[in-house]
Design a protein around this motif. Structure first.
Motif, mmCIF file in Angstrom:
data_model
loop_
_atom_site.group_PDB
_atom_site.id
_atom_site.type_symbol
_atom_site.label_atom_id
_atom_site.label_comp_id
_atom_site.label_asym_id
_atom_site.label_seq_id
_atom_site.Cartn_x
_atom_site.Cartn_y
_atom_site.Cartn_z
ATOM 1 N N GLU A 1 -8.322 -3.931 2.349
ATOM 2 C CA GLU A 1 -9.112 -3.713 1.125
ATOM 3 C C GLU A 1 -8.399 -4.292 -0.093
ATOM 4 O OE1 GLU A 1 -12.127 -2.534 1.079
ATOM 5 O OE2 GLU A 1 -12.100 -2.156 3.225
ATOM 6 N N ALA B 1 -8.610 -8.001 -0.026
ATOM 7 C CA ALA B 1 -9.962 -8.480 -0.351
ATOM 8 C C ALA B 1 -10.199 -8.446 -1.851
ATOM 9 C CB ALA B 1 -11.003 -7.625 0.372
ATOM 10 N N ALA B 2 -9.550 -7.488 -2.532
ATOM 11 C CA ALA B 2 -9.715 -7.367 -3.982
ATOM 12 C C ALA B 2 -8.902 -8.421 -4.735
ATOM 13 C CB ALA B 2 -9.303 -5.963 -4.431
ATOM 14 N N HIS C 1 -6.247 -0.704 7.120
ATOM 15 C CA HIS C 1 -7.502 -0.707 6.371
ATOM 16 C C HIS C 1 -7.233 -0.871 4.882
ATOM 17 C CE1 HIS C 1 -11.096 -0.155 8.725
ATOM 18 N NE2 HIS C 1 -10.437 0.635 9.553
ATOM 19 N N ARG C 2 -6.267 -0.089 4.369
ATOM 20 C CA ARG C 2 -5.959 -0.151 2.944
ATOM 21 C C ARG C 2 -5.419 -1.530 2.571
ATOM 22 N NH1 ARG C 2 -1.900 3.599 2.143
ATOM 23 N NH2 ARG C 2 -2.017 4.384 4.263
ATOM 24 N N THR D 1 0.835 -1.214 0.000
ATOM 25 C CA THR D 1 0.000 0.000 0.000
ATOM 26 C C THR D 1 0.865 1.258 0.000
ATOM 27 O OG1 THR D 1 -0.121 0.128 2.411
ATOM 28 C CG2 THR D 1 -1.838 -1.149 1.300
ATOM 29 N N ARG E 1 -12.036 -10.101 9.491
ATOM 30 C CA ARG E 1 -12.065 -10.339 8.044
ATOM 31 C C ARG E 1 -11.130 -11.501 7.695
ATOM 32 N NH1 ARG E 1 -11.932 -4.367 5.225
ATOM 33 N NH2 ARG E 1 -13.162 -3.251 6.786
#
Ligand SMILES: [Zn+2]
Length: 266
Positions: free
Chosen positions: A51, A54-55, A47-48, A13, A88
């Motif tokens: 995400e 998850a992608a 958080h990033r 990130t 998650r």
């Protein structure tokens, strides 16, 4: 023979990857780096990282934590947010967390309490810890000892020390993450002495990209940016120091990462 490696520490990130992250990920896959664990260093990057993972669930997982440099930001809200992130499935570890008395960017008392809080979170979530330690060995070991037997394992990320410190880490039950620090014959001298002594079931490899570009990489990228596709170069050096083949180091480090981070083998 094709190799399959897991980069257990990739700061994907980081802003230096913003313009070409997809190309960086494609190059990693082409080089045999089949999975990366994207490091979270504070609440926003955690958080990033979650995400991003998850992608790309087949190739990325992530950690959620607060680096000791940011320990002052740790409070009740951060604790609750981290706990939420750990529900998650792609978030596989707590960290990076630990102590850094070398740069002392947060007061040591704040570092210790943020570290202890994150170990508590890891125990409650039954997730392993991704650990950072610099110039704080005694306090770090003392705190971890209090969690012995309750933690779901941990890895000393970017281990740069020598055989004596290695022995203490192993006694604490930790796995050992080796970066391109090992490719620096001068600065990495003590690490190079320790690498052959790491038990095969505790060894992992990581780039810490975009940091720690291996010093002996040829050609040397003009950007000096490290990236996950250079992981085989690091693993080859680790293999040479251990008198093993690259294939054997790839097999053991991948097995170890799959086990510690409870990743399904694909
Ligand atoms: Zn670190």
């Amino acid at each position: 023979m094709t190799i399959s490696l897991i980069d257990i520490g990739s700061n994907l990130t980081h802003e230096s990857f913003a313009a070409d992250r997809d190309a960086v990920m494609a190059r990693a896959l082409a080089a045999g780096v089949d999975r990366q664990i994207v490091t979270g260093t504070d609440l926003s990057s955690s958080h990033r990282a979650a995400e991003l993972a998850a992608a790309h669930p087949n190739v990325l997982s992530s950690t959620a934590g607060v680096h000791p440099h940011h320990a002052q930001s740790f409070g009740t809200e951060v604790r609750e947010a981290l706990t939420g992130l750990l529900h998650r499935p792609q978030v596989v570890a707590v960290g990076e967390c630990g102590l850094d008395y070398f740069r002392d960017l947060s007061p040591r008392e704040a570092q210790r309490s943020a570290f202890i809080a994150q170990l508590e979170i890891a125990v409650a979530a039954r997730k392993p810890v991704f650990l950072h330690q610099r110039d704080a060995h005694d306090d770090f070991a003392a705190i971890l000892e209090e969690f012995a037997g309750t933690l779901a394992g941990g890895v000393a990320h970017c281990f740069t020390e020598g055989p004596a410190e290695l022995e203490e880490y192993l006694k604490l039950g930790l796995s050992i993450g080796v970066t391109g620090w090992v490719n620096d014959e001068r600065r990495g001298q003590r690490l190079r002495e320790a690498v052959p002594l790491i038990p095969a079931d505790r060894l992992m490899v990581e780039t810490d990209a975009p940091y720690l570009l291996p010093r002996d990489l040829i050609p040397r990228p003009a950007s000096r940016r490290n990236e996950p596709s250079y992981l085989p170069h690091i693993a080859r050096t680790v293999a040479q120091l251990r008198g093993e083949t690259l294939e054997s180091v790839a097999a053991s480090t991948t097995r170890n990462a799959l086990r510690l981070f409870a990743l399904e083998s694909r």
